[in-house]
Design a protein around this motif. Structure first.
Motif, mmCIF file in Angstrom:
data_model
loop_
_atom_site.group_PDB
_atom_site.id
_atom_site.type_symbol
_atom_site.label_atom_id
_atom_site.label_comp_id
_atom_site.label_asym_id
_atom_site.label_seq_id
_atom_site.Cartn_x
_atom_site.Cartn_y
_atom_site.Cartn_z
ATOM 1 N N HIS A 9 -88.585 -59.863 -11.939
ATOM 2 C CA HIS A 9 -88.277 -60.195 -10.543
ATOM 3 C C HIS A 9 -87.468 -59.105 -9.841
ATOM 4 N N LEU A 10 -87.153 -58.005 -10.554
ATOM 5 C CA LEU A 10 -86.205 -57.033 -10.027
ATOM 6 C C LEU A 10 -86.854 -55.678 -9.741
ATOM 7 N N PRO A 11 -86.356 -54.962 -8.730
ATOM 8 C CA PRO A 11 -86.942 -53.668 -8.364
ATOM 9 C C PRO A 11 -86.685 -52.560 -9.379
ATOM 10 N N ILE A 12 -85.782 -52.784 -10.325
ATOM 11 C CA ILE A 12 -85.442 -51.746 -11.312
ATOM 12 C C ILE A 12 -86.260 -51.871 -12.594
ATOM 13 N N ARG A 13 -87.236 -52.761 -12.630
ATOM 14 C CA ARG A 13 -87.869 -53.146 -13.901
ATOM 15 C C ARG A 13 -88.570 -51.991 -14.625
ATOM 16 N N HIS A 14 -89.036 -50.977 -13.897
ATOM 17 C CA HIS A 14 -89.788 -49.890 -14.538
ATOM 18 C C HIS A 14 -88.943 -48.634 -14.764
ATOM 19 N N ARG A 15 -87.650 -48.730 -14.653
ATOM 20 C CA ARG A 15 -86.829 -47.518 -14.654
ATOM 21 C C ARG A 15 -86.132 -47.218 -15.975
ATOM 22 N N PHE A 16 -86.414 -48.015 -17.003
ATOM 23 C CA PHE A 16 -85.712 -47.843 -18.278
ATOM 24 C C PHE A 16 -86.676 -47.459 -19.390
ATOM 25 N N GLY A 17 -86.255 -46.470 -20.189
ATOM 26 C CA GLY A 17 -87.072 -46.023 -21.300
ATOM 27 C C GLY A 17 -87.049 -46.967 -22.477
ATOM 28 N N ALA A 18 -86.044 -47.846 -22.532
ATOM 29 C CA ALA A 18 -85.931 -48.812 -23.623
ATOM 30 C C ALA A 18 -85.092 -49.993 -23.163
ATOM 31 N N VAL A 19 -85.360 -51.141 -23.759
ATOM 32 C CA VAL A 19 -84.540 -52.332 -23.573
ATOM 33 C C VAL A 19 -84.168 -52.828 -24.957
ATOM 34 N N VAL A 20 -82.884 -52.786 -25.281
ATOM 35 C CA VAL A 20 -82.390 -53.229 -26.583
ATOM 36 C C VAL A 20 -81.529 -54.462 -26.363
ATOM 37 N N THR A 21 -81.766 -55.501 -27.175
ATOM 38 C CA THR A 21 -81.050 -56.762 -27.021
ATOM 39 C C THR A 21 -80.434 -57.188 -28.343
ATOM 40 N N ARG A 22 -79.722 -58.299 -28.281
ATOM 41 C CA ARG A 22 -79.103 -58.848 -29.491
ATOM 42 C C ARG A 22 -80.158 -59.183 -30.542
ATOM 43 N N ASP A 23 -81.377 -59.458 -30.110
ATOM 44 C CA ASP A 23 -82.455 -59.804 -31.038
ATOM 45 C C ASP A 23 -82.910 -58.613 -31.884
ATOM 46 N N ASP A 24 -82.546 -57.405 -31.474
ATOM 47 C CA ASP A 24 -83.073 -56.197 -32.117
ATOM 48 C C ASP A 24 -82.159 -55.607 -33.181
ATOM 49 N N VAL A 25 -80.973 -56.172 -33.353
ATOM 50 C CA VAL A 25 -79.995 -55.567 -34.260
ATOM 51 C C VAL A 25 -79.363 -56.633 -35.147
ATOM 52 N N GLU A 26 -78.719 -56.169 -36.191
ATOM 53 C CA GLU A 26 -78.060 -57.108 -37.114
ATOM 54 C C GLU A 26 -76.765 -57.641 -36.537
ATOM 55 N N ARG A 27 -76.012 -56.788 -35.840
ATOM 56 C CA ARG A 27 -74.705 -57.189 -35.313
ATOM 57 C C ARG A 27 -74.659 -56.975 -33.799
ATOM 58 N N GLY A 28 -74.106 -57.961 -33.114
ATOM 59 C CA GLY A 28 -73.929 -57.818 -31.676
ATOM 60 C C GLY A 28 -72.616 -57.127 -31.344
ATOM 61 N N LYS A 29 -72.367 -56.938 -30.049
ATOM 62 C CA LYS A 29 -71.099 -56.381 -29.603
ATOM 63 C C LYS A 29 -69.966 -57.309 -30.057
ATOM 64 N N PRO A 30 -68.834 -56.785 -30.510
ATOM 65 C CA PRO A 30 -68.296 -55.424 -30.340
ATOM 66 C C PRO A 30 -68.736 -54.399 -31.389
ATOM 67 N N ALA A 31 -69.663 -54.745 -32.278
ATOM 68 C CA ALA A 31 -70.235 -53.722 -33.167
ATOM 69 C C ALA A 31 -71.071 -52.761 -32.326
ATOM 70 N N PRO A 32 -71.236 -51.518 -32.772
ATOM 71 C CA PRO A 32 -71.920 -50.506 -31.954
ATOM 72 C C PRO A 32 -73.437 -50.540 -32.041
ATOM 73 N N ASP A 33 -74.011 -51.444 -32.833
ATOM 74 C CA ASP A 33 -75.435 -51.398 -33.175
ATOM 75 C C ASP A 33 -76.371 -51.332 -31.966
ATOM 76 N N ILE A 34 -76.116 -52.152 -30.948
ATOM 77 C CA ILE A 34 -77.004 -52.194 -29.784
ATOM 78 C C ILE A 34 -77.043 -50.843 -29.086
ATOM 79 N N PHE A 35 -75.891 -50.239 -28.879
ATOM 80 C CA PHE A 35 -75.849 -48.944 -28.202
ATOM 81 C C PHE A 35 -76.459 -47.838 -29.058
ATOM 82 N N LEU A 36 -76.201 -47.869 -30.350
ATOM 83 C CA LEU A 36 -76.756 -46.836 -31.231
ATOM 84 C C LEU A 36 -78.279 -46.921 -31.276
#
Length: 203
Positions: A128-155
């Motif tokens: 629904h948003l105008p920015i939808r095609h502007r990101f090379g990747a979308v990483v979420t809590r579903d993609d990593v073993e540990r969520g924030k404050p662990a660094p996994d999502i950003f790494l």
């Protein structure tokens, strides 16, 4: 806007809720509604202080702190929360100050969404948003073993867009997210002074 300029960053990573999008109230209402089915009243100040956590982590923390007994498994409560949120996904808007950054650096720097939220919720809202095609990747809590404050999502986000962590600048609005970015060795821009001003709708 000088406060948001990433300087000599090699890539930009954006948290989702409260950073890219003004979703604080909608997220609170959705989780409060799901917990009300359990007879639990969610205090908004408590919720606002922990927005860097995923919904599941937030529910588990609430259970521990308050000694609650839930009727449904945490996963069912979170699924209920997600469905409630998605009913209003079309109403979510991008924070204009952050949208200006995304627009300014689109095509100039690699960019990714790096969120503690659920992939399905983010992807549906993005439609629904105008920015939808502007990101090379979308990483979420579903993609990593540990969520924030662990660094996994950003790494993981840095790896997917092919940029070393120490060349990334993170835009964040929570203590947990800032701690995660610090643990990842990334530069940080705290957007709260702008997105949580009295004139902003995410207060």
């Amino acid at each position: 806007m000088p406060e948001l300029h990433p300087g000599d960053a090699g890539a930009l990573l954006f948290d989702w809720d409260g950073t890219l999008v003004d979703s604080q109230r909608a997220n609170y209402v959705a989780l409060a509604g799901a917990l009300a089915e359990e007879g639990v009243q969610l205090d908004q100040e408590w919720f606002d202080a922990r927005t860097g956590l995923s919904s599941a982590e937030m529910v588990r923390l609430l259970v521990r702190e308050c000694g609650l007994t839930l009727r449904r498994p945490v996963e069912e409560i979170v699924a209920d929360r997600d469905e409630r949120f998605l009913r209003t996904a079309h109403e979510i808007r991008v924070h204009p100050e952050i949208e200006a950054v995304v627009s300014s650096f689109h095509g100039r720097l690699p960019m990714a969404v790096a969120s503690g939220g659920a992939r399905r919720v983010i992807e549906i809202t993005l439609r629904h948003l105008p920015i939808r095609h502007r990101f090379g990747a979308v990483v979420t809590r579903d993609d990593v073993e540990r969520g924030k404050p662990a660094p996994d999502i950003f790494l993981r986000a840095a790896k997917l867009i092919g940029v070393p962590p120490n060349s990334c600048t993170v835009y964040e609005d929570s203590d947990e997210g800032i701690a995660a970015a610090q643990a990842a060795g990334m530069a940080i821009i705290d957007v709260r002074p702008l997105t949580r001003r009295p004139s902003a709708t995410s207060a």
